[in-house]
Design a protein around this motif. Structure first.
Motif, PDB file in Angstrom:
ATOM      1  N   GLU A  36       0.818  -1.218   0.000  1.00 52.97           N
ATOM      2  CA  GLU A  36       0.000   0.000   0.000  1.00 52.97           C
ATOM      3  C   GLU A  36       0.849   1.265   0.000  1.00 52.97           C
ATOM      4  OE1 GLU A  36       0.395  -1.191   4.291  1.00 52.97           O
ATOM      5  OE2 GLU A  36      -0.283  -2.247   2.532  1.00 52.97           O
ATOM      6  N   TYR A  37       2.114   1.154   0.368  1.00 56.76           N
ATOM      7  CA  TYR A  37       2.980   2.332   0.366  1.00 56.76           C
ATOM      8  C   TYR A  37       3.139   2.917  -1.030  1.00 56.76           C
ATOM      9  CZ  TYR A  37       6.716  -0.676  -1.374  1.00 56.76           C
ATOM     10  OH  TYR A  37       7.460  -1.542  -2.126  1.00 56.76           O
ATOM     11  N   TRP A  40       0.279   5.243  -1.687  1.00 62.06           N
ATOM     12  CA  TRP A  40       0.475   6.417  -0.833  1.00 62.06           C
ATOM     13  C   TRP A  40       1.559   7.318  -1.421  1.00 62.06           C
ATOM     14  CZ3 TRP A  40       4.442   8.428   2.180  1.00 62.06           C
ATOM     15  CH2 TRP A  40       4.070   9.397   3.104  1.00 62.06           C
ATOM     16  N   LEU A  41       2.698   6.730  -1.835  1.00 58.90           N
ATOM     17  CA  LEU A  41       3.773   7.518  -2.443  1.00 58.90           C
ATOM     18  C   LEU A  41       3.301   8.215  -3.714  1.00 58.90           C
ATOM     19  CD1 LEU A  41       7.028   5.354  -2.172  1.00 58.90           C
ATOM     20  CD2 LEU A  41       6.647   7.611  -1.204  1.00 58.90           C
ATOM     21  N   TYR A  51      12.230   9.012   3.515  1.00 59.41           N
ATOM     22  CA  TYR A  51      12.168   7.556   3.664  1.00 59.41           C
ATOM     23  C   TYR A  51      13.071   7.158   4.816  1.00 59.41           C
ATOM     24  CZ  TYR A  51      13.175   2.651   2.498  1.00 59.41           C
ATOM     25  OH  TYR A  51      13.351   1.288   2.541  1.00 59.41           O
ATOM     26  N   LEU A  80       7.708   8.109   4.869  1.00 61.99           N
ATOM     27  CA  LEU A  80       7.436   6.675   4.845  1.00 61.99           C
ATOM     28  C   LEU A  80       8.448   6.063   5.799  1.00 61.99           C
ATOM     29  CD1 LEU A  80       6.265   4.016   3.798  1.00 61.99           C
ATOM     30  CD2 LEU A  80       7.872   4.170   1.871  1.00 61.99           C
ATOM     31  N   LEU A 108       3.275   7.577   6.741  1.00 60.87           N
ATOM     32  CA  LEU A 108       2.820   6.199   6.563  1.00 60.87           C
ATOM     33  C   LEU A 108       3.863   5.297   7.195  1.00 60.87           C
ATOM     34  CD1 LEU A 108       0.805   4.165   5.286  1.00 60.87           C
ATOM     35  CD2 LEU A 108       2.362   4.065   3.339  1.00 60.87           C
ATOM     36  N   ALA A 110       4.952   1.331   7.612  1.00 65.48           N
ATOM     37  CA  ALA A 110       4.772  -0.012   7.064  1.00 65.48           C
ATOM     38  C   ALA A 110       5.783  -0.932   7.738  1.00 65.48           C
ATOM     39  CB  ALA A 110       4.979   0.003   5.548  1.00 65.48           C
ATOM     40  N   CYS A 113       9.127  -3.024   2.950  1.00 64.25           N
ATOM     41  CA  CYS A 113       8.825  -2.586   1.585  1.00 64.25           C
ATOM     42  C   CYS A 113       9.970  -3.006   0.674  1.00 64.25           C
ATOM     43  CB  CYS A 113       8.640  -1.065   1.545  1.00 64.25           C
ATOM     44  SG  CYS A 113      10.167  -0.156   1.831  1.00 64.25           S
ATOM     45  N   VAL A 118      11.261   1.980  -3.571  1.00 67.34           N
ATOM     46  CA  VAL A 118      11.139   3.244  -2.846  1.00 67.34           C
ATOM     47  C   VAL A 118      12.263   4.197  -3.232  1.00 67.34           C
ATOM     48  CG1 VAL A 118      11.173   4.338  -0.569  1.00 67.34           C
ATOM     49  CG2 VAL A 118       9.856   2.250  -0.931  1.00 67.34           C
TER      50      VAL A 118
END
Length: 127
Positions: A36-37, A40-41, A51, A80, A108, A110, A113, A118
């Motif tokens: 889901e990141y 969002w990103l 990050y 993130l 966010l 998580a 990832c 990213v």
């Protein structure tokens, strides 16, 4: 004068070279990636997201986690933050409810990832 040194890695760069490799689906992560990141990103402006990831080995105390969290909250940047399940010594990672209220629109969290995805994402701030 010095012994020969042979650098090995980063091995994940080898994955970019084979496009039809059946082993690619195996990946190279120690943890299950959340996805889901990416949505969002994608919803953020380019170069606007910090990050934070301590990797797969580092650990910290609950107090360090909270202190670092408030540093992110006070930065006023989108972020993130990857908090893997065993990041905090002997406990689960718990942040105070006020942290969630303060960062609700900007952050966010998580559990893991694809770092390569990213780091290559245009929304990540240049450092």
């Amino acid at each position: 004068m010095f012994p020969r040194v042979y650098a090995v890695g980063p091995l994940q760069l080898l994955l970019n070279q084979s496009h039809n490799d059946p082993m690619k689906s195996i990946g190279y992560n120690l943890w299950i990636e959340e996805t889901e990141y990416l949505c969002w990103l994608n919803s953020k402006a380019p170069n606007s997201v910090l990050y934070v990831n301590f990797g797969s080995v580092a650990s910290m105390t609950p107090q360090q986690l909270v202190e670092f969290g408030w540093g992110l909250a006070n930065s006023k940047h989108h972020f993130l933050w990857i908090i893997r399940p065993d990041l905090v010594f002997g406990e689960s990672a718990m942040l105070p409810p006020e942290f969630g209220i303060e960062t609700k629109e900007r952050g966010l969290i998580a559990s893991w990832c694809s770092q390569e995805e990213v780091l290559n994402h245009p929304q990540l701030e240049d450092s």
